[in-house]
Design a protein around this motif. Structure first.
Motif, PDB file in Angstrom:
ATOM      1  N   SER A  24       0.825  -1.208   0.000  1.00 35.43           N
ATOM      2  CA  SER A  24       0.000   0.000   0.000  1.00 35.43           C
ATOM      3  C   SER A  24       0.857   1.256   0.000  1.00 35.43           C
ATOM      4  O   SER A  24       0.538   2.229  -0.684  1.00 35.43           O
ATOM      5  CB  SER A  24      -0.930   0.020   1.210  1.00 35.43           C
ATOM      6  OG  SER A  24      -1.850  -1.028   1.136  1.00 35.43           O
ATOM      7  N   SER A  25       1.939   1.232   0.752  1.00 31.31           N
ATOM      8  CA  SER A  25       2.807   2.412   0.766  1.00 31.31           C
ATOM      9  C   SER A  25       3.489   2.605  -0.581  1.00 31.31           C
ATOM     10  O   SER A  25       3.674   3.730  -1.026  1.00 31.31           O
ATOM     11  CB  SER A  25       3.827   2.312   1.893  1.00 31.31           C
ATOM     12  OG  SER A  25       4.667   1.194   1.687  1.00 31.31           O
ATOM     13  N   LEU A  27       2.190   1.675  -3.520  1.00 27.21           N
ATOM     14  CA  LEU A  27       1.151   2.147  -4.436  1.00 27.21           C
ATOM     15  C   LEU A  27       0.742   3.590  -4.151  1.00 27.21           C
ATOM     16  O   LEU A  27       0.289   4.288  -5.046  1.00 27.21           O
ATOM     17  CB  LEU A  27      -0.083   1.249  -4.360  1.00 27.21           C
ATOM     18  CG  LEU A  27       0.016  -0.111  -5.019  1.00 27.21           C
ATOM     19  CD1 LEU A  27      -1.272  -0.898  -4.809  1.00 27.21           C
ATOM     20  CD2 LEU A  27       0.299   0.023  -6.495  1.00 27.21           C
ATOM     21  N   MET A  28       0.887   4.032  -2.928  1.00 28.69           N
ATOM     22  CA  MET A  28       0.458   5.383  -2.567  1.00 28.69           C
ATOM     23  C   MET A  28       1.452   6.438  -3.020  1.00 28.69           C
ATOM     24  O   MET A  28       1.075   7.584  -3.249  1.00 28.69           O
ATOM     25  CB  MET A  28       0.243   5.460  -1.059  1.00 28.69           C
ATOM     26  CG  MET A  28      -0.549   6.627  -0.608  1.00 28.69           C
ATOM     27  SD  MET A  28      -2.189   6.548  -1.325  1.00 28.69           S
ATOM     28  CE  MET A  28      -2.744   8.174  -0.962  1.00 28.69           C
ATOM     29  N   ILE A  32       0.750  10.361  -5.510  1.00 25.91           N
ATOM     30  CA  ILE A  32       1.188  11.605  -4.868  1.00 25.91           C
ATOM     31  C   ILE A  32       2.256  12.276  -5.714  1.00 25.91           C
ATOM     32  O   ILE A  32       2.238  13.485  -5.939  1.00 25.91           O
ATOM     33  CB  ILE A  32       1.683  11.327  -3.438  1.00 25.91           C
ATOM     34  CG1 ILE A  32       0.516  10.923  -2.552  1.00 25.91           C
ATOM     35  CG2 ILE A  32       2.385  12.548  -2.856  1.00 25.91           C
ATOM     36  CD1 ILE A  32       0.929  10.446  -1.179  1.00 25.91           C
ATOM     37  N   LEU A  57      -6.834  11.792  -3.055  1.00 22.51           N
ATOM     38  CA  LEU A  57      -5.676  11.157  -2.417  1.00 22.51           C
ATOM     39  C   LEU A  57      -5.924  10.853  -0.951  1.00 22.51           C
ATOM     40  O   LEU A  57      -5.424   9.861  -0.424  1.00 22.51           O
ATOM     41  CB  LEU A  57      -4.436  12.045  -2.543  1.00 22.51           C
ATOM     42  CG  LEU A  57      -3.787  12.109  -3.912  1.00 22.51           C
ATOM     43  CD1 LEU A  57      -2.692  13.154  -3.908  1.00 22.51           C
ATOM     44  CD2 LEU A  57      -3.245  10.770  -4.324  1.00 22.51           C
ATOM     45  N   PRO A  61      -8.314   6.313   0.282  1.00 22.29           N
ATOM     46  CA  PRO A  61      -7.778   5.378   1.279  1.00 22.29           C
ATOM     47  C   PRO A  61      -8.527   5.401   2.606  1.00 22.29           C
ATOM     48  O   PRO A  61      -8.672   4.362   3.257  1.00 22.29           O
ATOM     49  CB  PRO A  61      -6.329   5.832   1.459  1.00 22.29           C
ATOM     50  CG  PRO A  61      -5.993   6.507   0.187  1.00 22.29           C
ATOM     51  CD  PRO A  61      -7.265   7.182  -0.237  1.00 22.29           C
ATOM     52  N   ILE A  87      -7.509  -0.519   2.490  1.00 20.70           N
ATOM     53  CA  ILE A  87      -6.598   0.533   2.037  1.00 20.70           C
ATOM     54  C   ILE A  87      -5.854   0.094   0.784  1.00 20.70           C
ATOM     55  O   ILE A  87      -5.660   0.870  -0.151  1.00 20.70           O
ATOM     56  CB  ILE A  87      -5.628   0.928   3.169  1.00 20.70           C
ATOM     57  CG1 ILE A  87      -6.384   1.637   4.283  1.00 20.70           C
ATOM     58  CG2 ILE A  87      -4.499   1.809   2.640  1.00 20.70           C
ATOM     59  CD1 ILE A  87      -5.554   1.926   5.504  1.00 20.70           C
ATOM     60  N   ASP A  91      -5.964   1.937  -2.757  1.00 17.30           N
ATOM     61  CA  ASP A  91      -4.747   2.414  -3.415  1.00 17.30           C
ATOM     62  C   ASP A  91      -4.618   1.863  -4.828  1.00 17.30           C
ATOM     63  O   ASP A  91      -4.160   2.565  -5.728  1.00 17.30           O
ATOM     64  CB  ASP A  91      -3.514   2.044  -2.599  1.00 17.30           C
ATOM     65  CG  ASP A  91      -3.375   2.886  -1.347  1.00 17.30           C
ATOM     66  OD1 ASP A  91      -4.004   3.962  -1.287  1.00 17.30           O
ATOM     67  OD2 ASP A  91      -2.635   2.473  -0.440  1.00 17.30           O
ATOM     68  N   LEU A  94      -6.849   3.899  -6.857  1.00 18.75           N
ATOM     69  CA  LEU A  94      -6.241   5.212  -7.009  1.00 18.75           C
ATOM     70  C   LEU A  94      -5.182   5.209  -8.100  1.00 18.75           C
ATOM     71  O   LEU A  94      -5.113   6.133  -8.922  1.00 18.75           O
ATOM     72  CB  LEU A  94      -5.646   5.653  -5.680  1.00 18.75           C
ATOM     73  CG  LEU A  94      -5.183   7.080  -5.524  1.00 18.75           C
ATOM     74  CD1 LEU A  94      -6.348   8.020  -5.747  1.00 18.75           C
ATOM     75  CD2 LEU A  94      -4.602   7.278  -4.146  1.00 18.75           C
ATOM     76  N   VAL A  95      -4.361   4.182  -8.148  1.00 26.11           N
ATOM     77  CA  VAL A  95      -3.344   4.077  -9.195  1.00 26.11           C
ATOM     78  C   VAL A  95      -4.012   3.929 -10.559  1.00 26.11           C
ATOM     79  O   VAL A  95      -3.580   4.543 -11.540  1.00 26.11           O
ATOM     80  CB  VAL A  95      -2.378   2.909  -8.905  1.00 26.11           C
ATOM     81  CG1 VAL A  95      -1.507   2.595 -10.099  1.00 26.11           C
ATOM     82  CG2 VAL A  95      -1.505   3.241  -7.705  1.00 26.11           C
TER      83      VAL A  95
END
Length: 108
Positions: A24-25, A27-28, A32, A57, A61, A87, A91, A94-95
């Motif tokens: 997740s980190s 992908l996040m 950003i 953003l 999540p 989450i 993510d 989001l991607v």
């Protein structure tokens, strides 16, 4: 508040949850970086207000964590795994959303 049961036959979700934290980190970071790069370079965004990317953003999540909190996994770390799964899915969405945005900006 419930306490994890000491039953040794239940599945332990803690290692899977920590793997989802890592993914997740990773992908996040990409969305950003894209939002910061697009706002710095002056690329025209397909949506007018500047607060919409920040809202997406932060909100997506958080919504994934809220949905994941209601998932029921039995075993140690089950609730934490549910939150991290929510989450992670948010993510990934989001991607995909920002990949579509990048495609829209490059083509148009």
């Amino acid at each position: 508040m419930t306490v994890d049961s000491p039953n040794p036959n239940e599945r332990n979700y803690r290692p899977l949850a920590f793997i989802l934290i890592l993914f997740s980190s990773i992908l996040m970071v990409t969305p950003i970086h894209m939002v910061i790069g697009m706002s710095d370079s002056g690329i025209r965004q397909p949506f007018a207000p500047a607060f919409v990317p920040a809202l997406i953003l932060v909100g997506l999540p958080a919504l994934g964590a809220l949905v994941g909190a209601f998932l029921r996994f039995q075993g140690p770390g089950g609730r934490f795994f549910g939150i991290m799964l929510g989450i992670f899915i948010a993510d990934a969405i989001l991607v995909a959303l920002f990949a579509y945005l990048l495609f829209y900006v490059v083509i148009d």
